[in-house]
Design a protein around this motif. Structure first.
Motif: not given
Length: 297
Positions: A15-18, A20, A38-41, A43-44, A105
């Motif tokens: 699972r990706p952490g972030s 682009e 840097n779209v993260t949890d 939202h990810l 990513n």
């Protein structure tokens, strides 16, 4: 399934952490491009097989002020080398992108302004506005349903997609000059809609990536290929874990041991490389994994 000391199942791998996002939006000729880093949890979001859910990402982009309401949405598939149409906003929560489609990513999204009919209603790509009465619509639906039962064969779609791409790439005329067509013109010449040909091309490329035996299944319906690609996408996230010798859930092992498709004569007929160690060891003839003269899409 493995569990940690708390008794909870392990999280799916990779699972990706972030991510682009390279976003292209607007209506031609007024198209803009933005890079959202840097779209993260939260939202990810990923599903249980580590595929990235698209709807939360689009909703997040809308909160940032991007005009994506009712937009038509595509993501770029580096595997298939084309844009994959996902639908109109708001997207179903089930729409997801496999991790192997996110190179480093990074995710490329194309969002076009919604098409509206004369009544102001949003028209989904591939649909046509209609003013038919309800009985007419029901009759039309029955007719379309009967037509869908005549599903095309895999060998046939390979031939048609190959011809479509050749017309697009150019064929020499009597003077030896290369004559090219647009994808739409080539599709009209082939006699299949561009939307269907795009879908077939995507299925063929994924099938080749996952080791589908085109020779053995050339006379089977294209639904066999679709089901195989869907199955392999759900298992692909375990490939690295298998390669590293890590434990695999029992239900995944069971799927890896099965034949690739219901039409396979034996369980090594269609098989991604990472599944071969789990296949039965009976001796089987070595079958080619490509259709004769299979075009390089």
């Amino acid at each position: 399934m493995d569990s940690d000391s708390s008794g909870k199942p392990d999280s799916p791998i990779n699972r990706p952490g972030s991510v682009e996002i390279q976003l292209q939006f607007g209506t031609p000729p007024n198209v803009e491009t933005e890079l959202i880093s840097n779209v993260t949890d939260p939202h990810l979001v990923c599903n249980c097989v580590s595929e990235v859910l698209l709807a939360p990402l689009v909703n997040y982009l809308k909160t940032l002020g991007y005009p994506l309401d009712n937009a038509m949405i595509w993501y770029y598939s580096p595997t298939a080398r084309l844009n994959v149409y996902c639908g109109n906003d708001p997207l179903p929560f089930s729409i997801s992108i496999p991790m192997f489609e996110l190179k480093d990513n990074k995710l490329s999204l194309t969002c076009r302004g919604a098409i509206r009919n004369k009544f102001g209603t949003v028209v989904t790509l591939g649909s046509t506005p209609s003013t038919k009465s309800k009985p007419e619509e029901e009759g039309s639906a029955d007719h379309k349903s009967s037509r869908r039962t005549k599903e095309r064969k895999i060998g046939y779609i390979i031939e048609k997609v190959s011809k479509w791409r050749k017309l697009y790439n150019g064929t020499p005329n009597s003077k030896g000059e290369l004559q090219k067509m647009t994808l739409e013109e080539a599709a009209a010449k082939v006699g299949i809609s561009k939307k269907s040909l795009d879908d077939y091309l995507l299925q063929l490329r994924f099938g080749r990536k996952f080791g589908f035996n085109f020779q053995e299944h050339k006379d089977d319906k294209v639904g066999i290929l679709r089901a195989y690609v869907k199955k392999c996408k759900s298992l692909h996230s375990y490939a690295k874990k298998i390669e590293d010798g890590e434990p695999i859930p029992a239900d995944v092992i069971q799927k890896l041991q099965e034949a690739g498709t219901p039409a396979c004569k034996h369980n090594r007929c269609c098989a991604p490389n990472y599944s071969l160690p789990y296949k039965h060891s009976e001796q089987q003839p070595s079958l080619p994994l490509v259709y004769p003269n299979y075009p390089s899409f």
